[in-house]
Scaffold this motif. Sequence first.
Motif, PDB file in Angstrom:
ATOM      1  N   CYS A 213       5.355  -4.223   4.608  1.00 67.01           N
ATOM      2  CA  CYS A 213       6.743  -3.786   4.411  1.00 67.01           C
ATOM      3  C   CYS A 213       7.557  -3.792   5.710  1.00 67.01           C
ATOM      4  O   CYS A 213       8.493  -3.018   5.846  1.00 67.01           O
TER       5      CYS A 213
ATOM      6  N   CYS B 260       0.800  -1.236   0.000  1.00 61.12           N
ATOM      7  CA  CYS B 260       0.000   0.000   0.000  1.00 61.12           C
ATOM      8  C   CYS B 260       0.829   1.281   0.000  1.00 61.12           C
ATOM      9  O   CYS B 260       0.393   2.312  -0.442  1.00 61.12           O
ATOM     10  N   LYS B 261       2.022   1.227   0.556  1.00 60.68           N
ATOM     11  CA  LYS B 261       2.869   2.414   0.767  1.00 60.68           C
ATOM     12  C   LYS B 261       2.132   3.497   1.562  1.00 60.68           C
ATOM     13  O   LYS B 261       2.314   4.689   1.362  1.00 60.68           O
TER      14      LYS B 261
ATOM     15  N   CYS C 107       7.580   1.871   4.763  1.00 61.79           N
ATOM     16  CA  CYS C 107       6.841   2.940   4.081  1.00 61.79           C
ATOM     17  C   CYS C 107       6.456   4.077   5.019  1.00 61.79           C
ATOM     18  O   CYS C 107       5.982   5.118   4.560  1.00 61.79           O
TER      19      CYS C 107
ATOM     20  N   CYS D  60      -1.238  -1.904   4.916  1.00 59.47           N
ATOM     21  CA  CYS D  60      -1.312  -3.327   4.546  1.00 59.47           C
ATOM     22  C   CYS D  60      -0.456  -4.200   5.448  1.00 59.47           C
ATOM     23  O   CYS D  60      -0.649  -5.414   5.499  1.00 59.47           O
ATOM     24  N   GLY D  61       0.500  -3.592   6.140  1.00 58.95           N
ATOM     25  CA  GLY D  61       1.353  -4.359   7.057  1.00 58.95           C
ATOM     26  C   GLY D  61       2.384  -5.229   6.356  1.00 58.95           C
ATOM     27  O   GLY D  61       2.949  -6.126   6.972  1.00 58.95           O
TER      28      GLY D  61
END
Length: 253
Positions: free
Chosen positions: A61, A53-54, A73, A58-59
């Motif tokens: 990265c 998602c940056k 991010c 979304c969890g």
Amino acid sequence: MSNLTTFRVWRGDAEGGRFTTYEVEVNEGEVVLDIVHRLQATQAPDLAVRWNCKAGKCGSCSAEINGRPRLMCMTRMSTLPPGESVTLTPMRTFPVIRDLVTDVSFNYAKAREVPAFVPPPGLAPGEYRMAQEDVARSQEFRKCIECFLCQDVCHVVRDHEENKPVYAGPRFLMRVAELDMHPLDAADDTGLDRSRSAQDDHGLGYCNITRCCTDVCPEHITITENALIPLKERAADRKYDPLVWLGSKISRR
Ligand code: SF4
Ligand code: F3S
Ligand code: FES
């Protein structure tokens, strides 16, 4: 305004790896994930990274930046010490697949071990009524984006692989706490004592409230104070409640 910054990135796979050093351009306002994308575009096209998602939602990265578990991010370059190199490593608690990507399936296995909400008998979903205080408690826990940074940082499994089979970790103990404190959960009627199960089945006793999980949570969920400590108190109350003790003695006859 841009500058050149040194990045030390762990490269490797399950067999092993090493740090590779890159000099990379950093521009004002960029986050660490921007730099990883620039590395992929210019110097390391095969650098593996998981993201989606940056936007911190979304969890995906999760990694360790200068040894601290963080979302790439959501970590602005301007918050890191100026003029110093940046070290990027995969989450340490989970097996490496490649470079910055880890296998987080441990967490999905733990999620499956927590029995689901038991609907109250005689009430359809539209008929549920709860005090705002109870709604707010669940809502705080439901902010979780499943980045697993809390699971990564908790020393009980971070430093002790052998504890993984018996310890659910803060994210899933929080789920047990949410259900145990849920006023409509009817698990008791099925014979499931969630706080006792937290101790016996999910390793609550291993948590010695170091609070590192709360410190790294990107959603600022107060995991320790609002979930783990109340769950410990409820487990202790149940254990030392004379009526509960008497009931368990009678039921064992
Ligand atoms: Fe991530 Fe916080 Fe959820 Fe843990 S509780 S998985 S740190 S969002
Ligand atoms: Fe671990 Fe959080 Fe407890 S970091 S020890 S689960 S307070
Ligand atoms: Fe989704 Fe970072 S890319 S949380």
